[in-house]
Design a protein around this motif. Sequence first.
Motif, PDB file in Angstrom:
ATOM      1  N   ARG A  80      -2.347 -31.676 -49.707  1.00 61.73           N
ATOM      2  CA  ARG A  80      -1.417 -32.457 -49.985  1.00 61.73           C
ATOM      3  C   ARG A  80      -1.752 -33.640 -50.890  1.00 61.73           C
ATOM      4  O   ARG A  80      -1.105 -34.327 -51.763  1.00 61.73           O
ATOM      5  N   ALA A  81      -2.932 -34.140 -50.622  1.00 59.88           N
ATOM      6  CA  ALA A  81      -3.794 -35.014 -51.430  1.00 59.88           C
ATOM      7  C   ALA A  81      -3.790 -34.757 -52.860  1.00 59.88           C
ATOM      8  O   ALA A  81      -3.606 -35.491 -53.882  1.00 59.88           O
ATOM      9  N   ALA A  82      -4.087 -33.457 -53.047  1.00 61.28           N
ATOM     10  CA  ALA A  82      -4.303 -32.677 -54.353  1.00 61.28           C
ATOM     11  C   ALA A  82      -2.971 -32.854 -54.973  1.00 61.28           C
ATOM     12  O   ALA A  82      -2.919 -33.236 -56.498  1.00 61.28           O
ATOM     13  N   MET A  83      -1.751 -32.574 -54.460  1.00 59.17           N
ATOM     14  CA  MET A  83      -0.604 -32.586 -55.011  1.00 59.17           C
ATOM     15  C   MET A  83      -0.031 -33.984 -55.411  1.00 59.17           C
ATOM     16  O   MET A  83       0.489 -34.327 -56.302  1.00 59.17           O
ATOM     17  N   ALA A  84      -0.373 -35.125 -54.505  1.00 53.33           N
ATOM     18  CA  ALA A  84      -0.192 -36.314 -54.686  1.00 53.33           C
ATOM     19  C   ALA A  84      -0.776 -36.668 -56.030  1.00 53.33           C
ATOM     20  O   ALA A  84      -0.366 -37.539 -56.880  1.00 53.33           O
ATOM     21  N   LEU A  85      -1.976 -36.415 -56.173  1.00 52.73           N
ATOM     22  CA  LEU A  85      -2.768 -36.550 -57.311  1.00 52.73           C
ATOM     23  C   LEU A  85      -2.205 -36.167 -58.779  1.00 52.73           C
ATOM     24  O   LEU A  85      -2.234 -36.885 -59.644  1.00 52.73           O
ATOM     25  N   VAL A  86      -1.811 -34.972 -58.555  1.00 47.18           N
ATOM     26  CA  VAL A  86      -1.128 -34.375 -59.860  1.00 47.18           C
ATOM     27  C   VAL A  86      -0.075 -34.931 -60.142  1.00 47.18           C
ATOM     28  O   VAL A  86       0.286 -35.301 -61.281  1.00 47.18           O
ATOM     29  N   SER A  87       0.947 -35.446 -59.018  1.00 43.75           N
ATOM     30  CA  SER A  87       2.211 -36.094 -59.315  1.00 43.75           C
ATOM     31  C   SER A  87       1.781 -37.493 -59.900  1.00 43.75           C
ATOM     32  O   SER A  87       2.385 -37.821 -60.848  1.00 43.75           O
ATOM     33  N   ALA A  88       0.737 -37.967 -59.610  1.00 40.79           N
ATOM     34  CA  ALA A  88       0.499 -39.465 -60.172  1.00 40.79           C
ATOM     35  C   ALA A  88      -0.072 -39.392 -61.428  1.00 40.79           C
ATOM     36  O   ALA A  88       0.308 -40.268 -62.373  1.00 40.79           O
ATOM     37  N   VAL A  89      -0.988 -38.438 -62.002  1.00 41.78           N
ATOM     38  CA  VAL A  89      -1.430 -38.223 -63.247  1.00 41.78           C
ATOM     39  C   VAL A  89      -0.171 -37.817 -64.090  1.00 41.78           C
ATOM     40  O   VAL A  89      -0.242 -38.344 -65.307  1.00 41.78           O
ATOM     41  N   ALA A  90       0.513 -36.985 -63.625  1.00 43.14           N
ATOM     42  CA  ALA A  90       1.922 -36.696 -64.390  1.00 43.14           C
ATOM     43  C   ALA A  90       2.628 -37.981 -64.834  1.00 43.14           C
ATOM     44  O   ALA A  90       3.024 -38.369 -65.699  1.00 43.14           O
ATOM     45  N   ALA A  91       2.780 -38.887 -63.708  1.00 43.05           N
ATOM     46  CA  ALA A  91       3.411 -40.215 -63.832  1.00 43.05           C
ATOM     47  C   ALA A  91       2.620 -41.193 -64.986  1.00 43.05           C
ATOM     48  O   ALA A  91       3.457 -41.661 -65.767  1.00 43.05           O
ATOM     49  N   ALA A  92       1.461 -41.274 -64.982  1.00 47.71           N
ATOM     50  CA  ALA A  92       0.550 -41.788 -65.894  1.00 47.71           C
ATOM     51  C   ALA A  92       0.955 -41.057 -67.447  1.00 47.71           C
ATOM     52  O   ALA A  92       0.975 -42.180 -68.292  1.00 47.71           O
ATOM     53  N   MET A  93       0.746 -39.765 -67.596  1.00 45.08           N
ATOM     54  CA  MET A  93       1.160 -39.235 -68.873  1.00 45.08           C
ATOM     55  C   MET A  93       2.640 -39.566 -69.074  1.00 45.08           C
ATOM     56  O   MET A  93       2.837 -39.759 -70.417  1.00 45.08           O
ATOM     57  N   GLY A  94       3.581 -39.742 -68.264  1.00 43.85           N
ATOM     58  CA  GLY A  94       4.855 -40.129 -68.742  1.00 43.85           C
ATOM     59  C   GLY A  94       5.167 -41.313 -69.303  1.00 43.85           C
ATOM     60  O   GLY A  94       5.612 -41.747 -70.373  1.00 43.85           O
ATOM     61  N   THR A  95       4.078 -42.595 -68.786  1.00 46.97           N
ATOM     62  CA  THR A  95       4.313 -43.930 -69.318  1.00 46.97           C
ATOM     63  C   THR A  95       3.792 -43.702 -70.756  1.00 46.97           C
ATOM     64  O   THR A  95       4.049 -44.608 -71.647  1.00 46.97           O
ATOM     65  N   LEU A  96       2.524 -42.922 -70.866  1.00 53.69           N
ATOM     66  CA  LEU A  96       1.961 -42.817 -72.295  1.00 53.69           C
ATOM     67  C   LEU A  96       2.765 -42.280 -73.347  1.00 53.69           C
ATOM     68  O   LEU A  96       2.856 -42.711 -74.542  1.00 53.69           O
ATOM     69  N   SER A 122       9.226 -43.444 -62.418  1.00 52.57           N
ATOM     70  CA  SER A 122       8.144 -42.584 -61.633  1.00 52.57           C
ATOM     71  C   SER A 122       8.237 -42.707 -60.196  1.00 52.57           C
ATOM     72  O   SER A 122       7.715 -41.962 -59.519  1.00 52.57           O
ATOM     73  N   THR A 123       8.931 -43.871 -59.588  1.00 53.69           N
ATOM     74  CA  THR A 123       8.970 -44.013 -58.304  1.00 53.69           C
ATOM     75  C   THR A 123      10.280 -43.434 -57.628  1.00 53.69           C
ATOM     76  O   THR A 123      10.710 -44.050 -56.440  1.00 53.69           O
ATOM     77  N   THR A 124      11.101 -42.840 -58.405  1.00 56.25           N
ATOM     78  CA  THR A 124      12.332 -42.286 -57.802  1.00 56.25           C
ATOM     79  C   THR A 124      12.014 -41.776 -56.740  1.00 56.25           C
ATOM     80  O   THR A 124      11.195 -40.748 -56.606  1.00 56.25           O
ATOM     81  N   PRO A 125      12.672 -41.874 -55.746  1.00 53.99           N
ATOM     82  CA  PRO A 125      12.335 -41.252 -54.180  1.00 53.99           C
ATOM     83  C   PRO A 125      12.537 -39.679 -54.054  1.00 53.99           C
ATOM     84  O   PRO A 125      11.753 -39.023 -53.483  1.00 53.99           O
ATOM     85  N   ALA A 126      13.195 -38.993 -54.986  1.00 48.95           N
ATOM     86  CA  ALA A 126      12.886 -37.659 -54.995  1.00 48.95           C
ATOM     87  C   ALA A 126      11.655 -37.030 -55.373  1.00 48.95           C
ATOM     88  O   ALA A 126      11.037 -36.282 -54.612  1.00 48.95           O
ATOM     89  N   TRP A 127      11.025 -37.539 -56.334  1.00 46.64           N
ATOM     90  CA  TRP A 127       9.836 -37.338 -56.945  1.00 46.64           C
ATOM     91  C   TRP A 127       8.594 -37.756 -55.821  1.00 46.64           C
ATOM     92  O   TRP A 127       7.610 -37.059 -55.597  1.00 46.64           O
ATOM     93  N   THR A 128       8.886 -39.026 -55.436  1.00 47.53           N
ATOM     94  CA  THR A 128       7.963 -39.602 -54.462  1.00 47.53           C
ATOM     95  C   THR A 128       7.814 -38.756 -53.281  1.00 47.53           C
ATOM     96  O   THR A 128       6.712 -38.561 -52.974  1.00 47.53           O
ATOM     97  N   SER A 129       8.865 -38.042 -52.888  1.00 47.49           N
ATOM     98  CA  SER A 129       8.840 -37.313 -51.654  1.00 47.49           C
ATOM     99  C   SER A 129       8.221 -36.052 -52.025  1.00 47.49           C
ATOM    100  O   SER A 129       7.192 -35.495 -51.300  1.00 47.49           O
ATOM    101  N   TRP A 130       9.008 -35.156 -53.050  1.00 44.63           N
ATOM    102  CA  TRP A 130       8.673 -33.736 -53.207  1.00 44.63           C
ATOM    103  C   TRP A 130       7.362 -33.821 -53.881  1.00 44.63           C
ATOM    104  O   TRP A 130       6.699 -32.618 -53.671  1.00 44.63           O
ATOM    105  N   GLY A 131       6.704 -34.916 -54.538  1.00 46.28           N
ATOM    106  CA  GLY A 131       5.433 -34.653 -54.922  1.00 46.28           C
ATOM    107  C   GLY A 131       4.450 -34.864 -53.954  1.00 46.28           C
ATOM    108  O   GLY A 131       3.221 -34.704 -54.427  1.00 46.28           O
ATOM    109  N   THR A 132       4.680 -34.726 -52.806  1.00 43.52           N
ATOM    110  CA  THR A 132       3.519 -34.722 -51.568  1.00 43.52           C
ATOM    111  C   THR A 132       3.414 -33.330 -51.112  1.00 43.52           C
ATOM    112  O   THR A 132       2.528 -33.234 -50.341  1.00 43.52           O
TER     113      THR A 132
END
Length: 447
Positions: A80-96, A122-132
């Motif tokens: 689940r930590a790996a999935m959280a990291l993938v989600s966070a990197v995707a959010a960073a790419m979205g800002t760029l 990127s903190t929308t609840p649906a993504w925050t939760s399903w991104g774990t």
Amino acid sequence: MNLRPAEPTVPTPWLPAVVALVVGFGWRMLLVSQTPTAFAYDGFQRWAGRDHLLIQDWLPAAQLWVWAVAQLGGGLVEGRAAMALVSAVAAAMGTLLAQRLAAPRFGEARAVWAGWAFVAASTTPAWTSWGTVFYQESTFLLFLFAAFWAGAAGHLRLGDVLVGALGLVRYEGWVVVAAWAVWRRTPQAAVAAWGPLVWLAIKALGIHGYAASPTDFADWNGLVERFRFAAWWADVGNFGGRLWGSGGVVWFGLGAVALWLHRADPVARLVAFAAVAQLGITLAWIAGLEVATSRMVVVPVVVAAVLGASAVPWALRWRHAGWALLVVLVASVGVQLVEGRDRVRGEARHFRPEAEALEVMLAECPGCRWWVVPRAGLGSRARHDGCEVLQGISTLRAGREFECARWLDEAARPALEAATDGSVRWDADKKAYRVERHLSDAAILPD
């Protein structure tokens, strides 16, 4: 004499991406630590098949993270930590990407506001939760944003490779690959087809994915016979409510403004196409699943938010708009993070009976082989059962640490049950599992 004011200094254009990465990963890891039980059935299937890259008939890219964690000896929390990291990197790419879309019209300095706007999105609840948990949305968004950023930045060859990876994440990615090829209009863009071609080669070789249970995960089977317009329309209404509650209507509205502002930018049109196409595909998906879920809003809303965020600097033409915008964004992040936490807890609560049974099983006899008679009729289309949950929240596997009565032929059950050390039976009246060691007192779990 040139009276045009000088362009203000760019306030660290990488800062929104760093904040999106840190907040996205840190908050999701907090959720994982507070709610270590995973949730949702596709994710259970992926974790149960963690030694395999091909699962069911699903495309393999999202499973790559699960498989890699398992090969490195990691457990459920590490996965689940790996999935959280993938989600966070995707959010960073979205800002760029949002900043890249905004910069030609507003300049680099103001474009940073587009990045901050997407941090909030990127903190929308649906993504925050399903991104774990073990689902494809974050992997899809990562490659989509990275590919479009590469295209907008002029790194077209890199974009070809990245967009091709979408063809191994979700079948909807094949539509994006086709749109990318139409935009590129050059034989060199054929590289983008590599993902779909790899999958077609796998299918041509007759290679089938591993199934950790006999449950039918194909949403399209029997669709013609099952489809009822009235039920589908009601589910679409439910989805519309979720779209509104997630802020999707706002982001799609801002996305329309951004499309007008950036009408000369072909990448902006690609982003808009991806958002609208995903929205249309979701309506078909609702028919197959026969229910609208919070997960369905993740991709269309977040993709629309990238485009919508790129229009946010337009608001800075009004006096004091920057301070007002800052207050709105910060408040939005706070509210959404708390709602995402509540959603994770709510999802995990559905599987509390299995989690409590597992705790007793491991305490009573950690090395036992169990006979499990699970609760059934769970999940979408009532296809799922408690055996899937047990596999998805632990290291137990059917056929090894336990036998699932519901998955076995009736003739095979007596011998297999006799070879077990204890039983785990669902008690519908008490809404709990009865966990028993053979030749010992029964332990009934609390409601």
